[in-house]
Design an enzyme around this catalytic site. Sequence first.
Site, PDB file in Angstrom:
ATOM      1  N   GLY A  27       0.806  -1.215   0.000  1.00 20.21           N
ATOM      2  CA  GLY A  27       0.000   0.000   0.000  1.00 20.21           C
ATOM      3  C   GLY A  27       0.838   1.264   0.000  1.00 20.21           C
ATOM      4  O   GLY A  27       2.013   1.265   0.396  1.00 20.21           O
ATOM      5  N   TYR A  42       9.217  10.554  -4.525  1.00 20.68           N
ATOM      6  CA  TYR A  42       8.725   9.180  -4.342  1.00 20.68           C
ATOM      7  C   TYR A  42       9.874   8.254  -3.957  1.00 20.68           C
ATOM      8  O   TYR A  42       9.764   7.464  -3.012  1.00 20.68           O
ATOM      9  CB  TYR A  42       8.065   8.703  -5.637  1.00 20.68           C
ATOM     10  CG  TYR A  42       7.821   7.220  -5.693  1.00 20.68           C
ATOM     11  CD1 TYR A  42       6.739   6.646  -5.038  1.00 20.68           C
ATOM     12  CD2 TYR A  42       8.679   6.381  -6.406  1.00 20.68           C
ATOM     13  CE1 TYR A  42       6.523   5.286  -5.078  1.00 20.68           C
ATOM     14  CE2 TYR A  42       8.460   5.017  -6.457  1.00 20.68           C
ATOM     15  CZ  TYR A  42       7.387   4.466  -5.791  1.00 20.68           C
ATOM     16  OH  TYR A  42       7.181   3.113  -5.832  1.00 20.68           O
TER      17      TYR A  42
END
Length: 279
Positions: A79, A147
Site C-alpha cells: 500500500g 517518491y
Amino acid sequence: MVTQRVLITGGAGQVATLLRPRLVRPGRVLRLLDVRPPAEHPPTGGTAAPAEEIVSGSVTDLDAMVEACRDVDAIVHLGGQSREAGVEEVLRLNAYGTYCVLEAARRAGVRRVVLASSNHAAGFQGRDLAPDGDLPAAVPARPDTLYGWSKVAVEAAGQLYADRFGLDVICLRIGLWFPTPPGLRGLAMWLSPDDGARLVEACLATTGRGFRMVWGISRNTRRWWSLAEGEEIGYFPRDDAEEYAAQLVAEHGEPDFVGDPVLNRVGGQWCDVPLGESY
C-alpha cells in the site's frame, strides 16, 4: 482450517491484483486491506477456492492497522503512493504509512514483514557500478524523486524495526512488475507476475532472520542487477523479458544499456522528472 493468514496492504492495487490468484494455497487466507474494495478475485486457473478477508482501512491509520494485524502470520506491504507526487502525499502514504505497518506488526506480534520498496530508492545509481551485471541489491540509496526518497524512508524504517525490535523484514527493490515488459527498460528490469509471486513466496517461507534487501526482477538476459540476494532467501526466477525483445526492438529500436542514461541508470527516465510532478 487456517494454517497461514497473510495481510496484504494495498489489496485493491495493480500489483496485489496480479499477486492474489498466484498466492492461493490450501489453508492460506489472504487478508486484503485498502481504502477501496478490491475487484472480484481473478480466476485461479484451478479448482482451489480463494480464501480472502476484506478490510477497509488506510495504512496511515495506526489503530486500523493494529486491528488488521490480529491473528496474522506475515504482512506483504504494497500500500501507499506508487507514483511521483507532492512531498506531503508521498511522505504521509509511504513513510508514515510504513511506520504504521511496522508498529502495528510489532504490537500484534507479527514477525515477518515484506516491504515493497522500489528501484527509485536507488534511481541515480548507474551501471558503471556493475560492469559484470551484478549491481548489489543493497547498493546505497540515491533516490531519483520525492517518491524515491519516500521509499528510502520505507527501507530505513524496516532496518530500524529489525534492529530494535527483532522483526524479520525483507525490502524488495522492485523493478517493473507488469504483465509484460513496458518498453526497452523492461528488458533488464522486468518482474513477471509469476516471478513476483515466486519472490513473495520465498519471502514468506525463508527461515532467515533480520533485515534483507532483494531486487525484484526476473531472470532477464539483459539484467544488470544481482539475483544473488534473492537466491539466498530461496527466490529463483524463471521468466525472461527476452521473450518480448524482438517486438520491443522493432517498436523502439536497439537498446544501448551502456550509453543511454534512460537504460544505464537504475531509475531511468524518472531521474529527469521534475520533483513533485507525476511521471
